[in-house]
Design a protein around this motif. Structure first.
Motif, PDB file in Angstrom:
ATOM      1  N   THR A 187    -114.402  81.569 -33.190  1.00 48.26           N
ATOM      2  CA  THR A 187    -115.292  80.395 -33.576  1.00 48.26           C
ATOM      3  C   THR A 187    -114.989  79.031 -33.014  1.00 48.26           C
ATOM      4  O   THR A 187    -115.845  78.298 -33.360  1.00 48.26           O
ATOM      5  N   SER A 224    -119.609  75.499 -35.421  1.00 47.90           N
ATOM      6  CA  SER A 224    -120.835  76.238 -35.878  1.00 47.90           C
ATOM      7  C   SER A 224    -121.530  76.895 -34.496  1.00 47.90           C
ATOM      8  O   SER A 224    -121.704  77.933 -34.528  1.00 47.90           O
ATOM      9  N   ALA A 231    -119.473  79.446 -32.987  1.00 41.07           N
ATOM     10  CA  ALA A 231    -119.289  80.622 -33.970  1.00 41.07           C
ATOM     11  C   ALA A 231    -120.359  81.532 -33.881  1.00 41.07           C
ATOM     12  O   ALA A 231    -120.416  82.745 -34.025  1.00 41.07           O
ATOM     13  N   VAL A 255    -118.851  76.877 -40.806  1.00 37.02           N
ATOM     14  CA  VAL A 255    -119.036  77.724 -39.939  1.00 37.02           C
ATOM     15  C   VAL A 255    -119.698  79.121 -40.592  1.00 37.02           C
ATOM     16  O   VAL A 255    -120.443  79.580 -40.191  1.00 37.02           O
TER      17      VAL A 255
END
Lengths: 453, 385
Positions: free
Chosen positions: A114, A118, A121, A145
């Motif tokens: 990830t 964000s 991920a 995330v």
């Protein structure tokens, strides 16, 4: 440059038409790729295997936690497939797990990084869903995330079993029907820490917050502030710091002149290690403010962080979801099989990820299908025990697990490099429980579950 | 001469379009035929093609183009939140906002050239990143990233009478869902349009002017020409391309995060362009596809996959091979990429396109023309990646 002639235009039309027809002719083949005989996305059908997606940070500020999560996932897969000693599968109650995979299908897994971002991920989770055909995505370590991936899983139509995520938002304003969280949250930390802090440091303190600048930091700051103010403390100042800053000295110097006598570090992972170490290097803990010893509090503690921070954590209060020194049968079984596999005890991140995998597998067994909506129904309101936290319930209203919370303190005389935290108090579930529509969790909606087709 | 190059451009364009639209077919053997990755090929291809209009034609190396990408994403997500889930207004808004921002940045940065220009753009990008990350959090939602919520206004959708449900609405083109394969085809069509515009710019008097600036800006100035407006337009156009790419990212996945603006993202597009071939038409797209393929496929390899790959070896050697190879895959994919980048730059300074050209020379023996490669070569090149 007068190269455009009328003949070029007609050629363009031909090209356009040919390109368009290629697209139109090719399109149906791909639109329908997943459509055959599936009443839900990535139905393993008659395959002999089923694939799970483990999406953890392998780089960035939370990489240590991510690595430990991945170890736990691999161990859980082993146990589900009937290899190894079975770990907590033997202590879990009730359990429908048979040690022959899930619904007789051998469990396989794919992993992704990830990067604690964000974007990355979601890209990695999408790859798992679209390419590898996973029925469930799990992982975490950053609530930013976790929230992003949870909403992706909701839209795509697979189950998301959150790993380590501590923000209220995950099961608060960003809760989703397809997402489930076993880990405790910031509100629970605040509720558990309040009374302990009152006993230890009294009712007249002035707290200074350093807070990681994203949804977890925000909600933890809010929760801890509410909790400390309810025991009579005041709040001097709240300062946001970027994640992964590395150097926190510019945020620590102002504390010296702020009149605060308590520092609350809403940091996690390497950030917490750095900020705590630097706070102590600046001599904060040796200071006296208005006749009171300066104190530092780290509301979310983990053994991995304690290990990184070394001697600096001695005597510091915090809360944790689970600790390997617990003496119940489930914890002991897990510590034993994790230790045999990797040679050291598991962290709380590893614990919650292992438990989530088992809970998912068990829910599928009870539902008799991998279909997300059936799995959601079988997890909602599910009560279980023997997984290291005592009696636990997956509340149907927000998909949050409710269980006891541990308040811990950095040990003054550790007996080994892993024996760094001592459990001060086990706060009972009733004391950390809150209504679904509590103001710190309001504004979201579970929505309806999504099967992806 | 003119006519001939026009014909070869059309062939190139046709070949490119067919290669892009048929990606789901010929990418299958590489395990890259899933929508998300193909969307990324198209989006970052577009980003690199736009970047190449500035870097390839004028030689001005901008180190801050990710800022426009990020701004495009934020603008698009705000359009989804406030106006409508239809993608067309979002795309238009993004391109306009990115263009305006590029004008502002370009107006200041283009007062300098060479390394000073690069540093200025880098500074602007880092400023934007930090603003998005921790200052303008009400607009950008900081580290968490800007996301859709159920309570968003969506004014136009409201007027159009689209029902509010308990689940988040999806981005759409007049009802056609913009994720998965339809999302890919949408991005592919936008990429092809972007590629077409790029060809036209390369062949236009404007493009020739830009090339003139690259070869000798002082001489251009001596002829009595003010080069600044040309540079500024090139900068704005490439900024708009970046904004468009950012909008497409939000279209296929309605979320915008500050990390899209980080300097590493700016550096990535420079890598893509150089790896593919600076100043060539197809090169930047190939470079983008190459890097995204590595990022998504190699980073996902783990020891289980490696064990399968090295299954044929005896046990002891297999373990060693897996350990060694493990350094280069998974979280170590950057290492592989770095090595490949070094090899490319040292042995093929012109990037993948130079490799294609050399291969072409090998095959045909002696070339008739050492001009830009023909259409079919784009797929040949991809077989290397």
């Amino acid at each position: 440059m007068s190269k455009k002639t009328t003949s070029a235009w007609s050629r363009r039309d031909v090209l356009k038409a040919s390109a368009a027809s290629t697209a139109i002719a090719g399109a149906p083949l791909f639109f329908t790729r997943h459509a055959y005989g599936a009443e839900y996305l990535n139905n393993p059908g008659s395959n002999s295997t089923v694939t799970l997606g483990f999406n953890v940070p392998q780089s960035g500020a939370y990489a240590d936690e991510g690595a430990d999560e991945l170890r736990a996932y691999k161990l859980a897969v082993k146990h589900l497939n009937g290899e190894g000693d079975g770990g907590m599968m033997n202590t879990m109650q009730p359990s429908s797990l048979k040690g022959n995979g899930i619904l007789g299908k051998k469990v396989e897994y794919v992993t992704g990084d990830t990067q604690t971002k964000s974007d990355a991920a979601r890209a990695s989770a999408k790859r798992m869903i679209e390419k590898d055909g996973v029925v469930m995505v799990t992982g975490g370590s950053s609530s930013g995330v976790a929230v992003a991936v949870q909403s992706l899983c909701q839209d795509a139509g697979v189950i998301f079993m959150a790993g380590l995520t501590h923000a209220n938002d995950t099961t608060g304003k960003d809760k989703k029907a397809n997402g489930f969280r076993h880990f405790f949250n910031a509100f629970m930390s605040g509720a558990a820490l309040g009374p302990v802090l009152k006993n230890a440091y009294g009712t007249e303190r002035n707290a200074y917050h350093l807070t990681a600048d994203y949804n977890w930091g925000w909600t933890q700051e809010q929760s801890i502030q509410a909790s400390t103010e309810s025991i009579g403390w005041s709040t001097a100042q709240k300062v946001l710091t970027p994640v992964g800053a590395g150097d926190f000295s510019q945020y620590i110097t102002p504390i010296l002149n702020s009149g605060a006598d308590t520092l609350i570090l809403n940091h996690y992972g390497k950030d917490m290690i750095n900020s705590l170490t630097q706070a102590i290097q600046f001599g904060l803990r040796d200071r006296q403010v208005d006749g009171k010893d300066f104190q530092i509090i780290v509301p979310l503690f983990s053994r991995l962080m304690a290990q990184g921070a070394g001697d600096n954590i001695k005597g510091i209060f915090g809360s944790t979801n689970w600790h390997w020194s617990l003496s119940d049968a489930g914890s002991q079984a897990f510590v034993k099989s994790f230790g045999q596999e990797y040679g050291f005890p598991p962290s709380q991140a590893a614990h919650t990820c292992y438990v989530q995998t088992l809970l998912y597998a068990d829910a599928v067994e009870r539902a008799g299908t991998f279909e997300p909506c059936e799995v959601v129904a079988s997890l909602e309101g599910h009560k279980f025990d023997g997984l290291g936290n005592g009696p636990t319930e997956y509340r149907a209203g927000d998909h949050q697990c409710f269980k006891d919370v541990l308040v811990v303190k950095g040990k003054e005389n550790p007996s080994s490099q892993f024996d760094l935290l001592e459990i001060v108090e086990v706060t009972p579930r009733a004391q950390v429980e809150y209504p679904v529509d509590h103001e710190m969790f309001a504004g979201g909606d579970l929505g309806t579950c999504n099967n992806g087709v | 001469m003119n006519k001939l190059s026009a014909v070869s451009d059309w062939i190139l364009f046709a070949g490119f379009s067919i290669a892009v639209l048929s990606m789901p077919v010929w990418l299958a053997p590489f395990g890259a035929d899933y929508p998300d990755l193909m969307q990324r090929f198209a989006i970052f291809g577009l980003f690199a093609i736009g970047f190449n209009i500035l870097f390839g034609l004028t030689g001005y190396l901008s180190f801050g183009h990710a800022a426009f990408l990020g701004i495009g994403s934020y603008a698009a997500v705000w359009s989804f939140k406030l106006l409508t889930m239809n993608v067309l207004p979002a795309i238009m808004l993004s391109v306009v906002v990115a263009g305006v921002f590029a004008f502002a940045v370009g107006y200041i940065s283009l007062r300098r050239s060479g390394i000073y220009f690069s540093i200025l753009t880098l500074a602007f990008a880092q400023m934007s990143y930090n603003l998005a990350y921790s200052v303008l959090t009400p607009i950008t939602n900081g580290e968490t990233g800007l996301q859709l919520t159920l309570s968003d206004a969506r004014v136009i959708d409201g007027i159009a009478g689209i029902e509010v449900t308990r689940t988040l609405p999806f981005t759409n083109l007049f009802g056609l869902k913009m994720s998965g394969m339809p999302g890919f085809y949408f991005c592919a069509v936008v990429l092809i349009i972007g590629f077409f515009i790029s060809i036209r710019i390369f062949r236009s008097p404007f493009g020739t002017m830009l090339k003139g600036i690259k070869s000798n800006q002082t001489r251009m100035a001596y002829t009595g020409l003010n080069t600044r407006p040309y540079l500024l337009w090139a900068f704005i156009i490439s900024g708009m391309y970046a904004g468009l790419a950012g909008a497409l990212m939000a279209v296929t996945d309605p979320l915008a995060g500050a990390e899209r603006m980080q300097w590493t993202a700016s550096g990535e597009v420079v890598l893509m362009t150089i790896l593919g071939g600076v100043g060539t038409l197809v090169g930047p797209f190939l470079g983008a596809a190459f890097i995204k393929y590595f990022e998504n496929i190699f980073s996902a390899y783990n020891s289980t996959n490696l064990n399968q790959v090295f299954d044929f070896l005896p046990d002891g050697i297999q373990a060693v091979a897996v350990d060694v190879a493990g350094l280069f895959v998974g979280s170590g994919w950057h290492l592989t990429l770095g090595l490949l980048f070094m090899v490319t730059v040292i042995f093929l300074p012109g990037g993948i396109m130079e490799g294609v050209r050399r291969l072409g020379l090998l095959v045909t023996g002696k070339s008739k023309k050492n001009k830009a490669p023909a259409a079919g070569s784009s797929s040949t090149a991809n077989e290397h990646s």
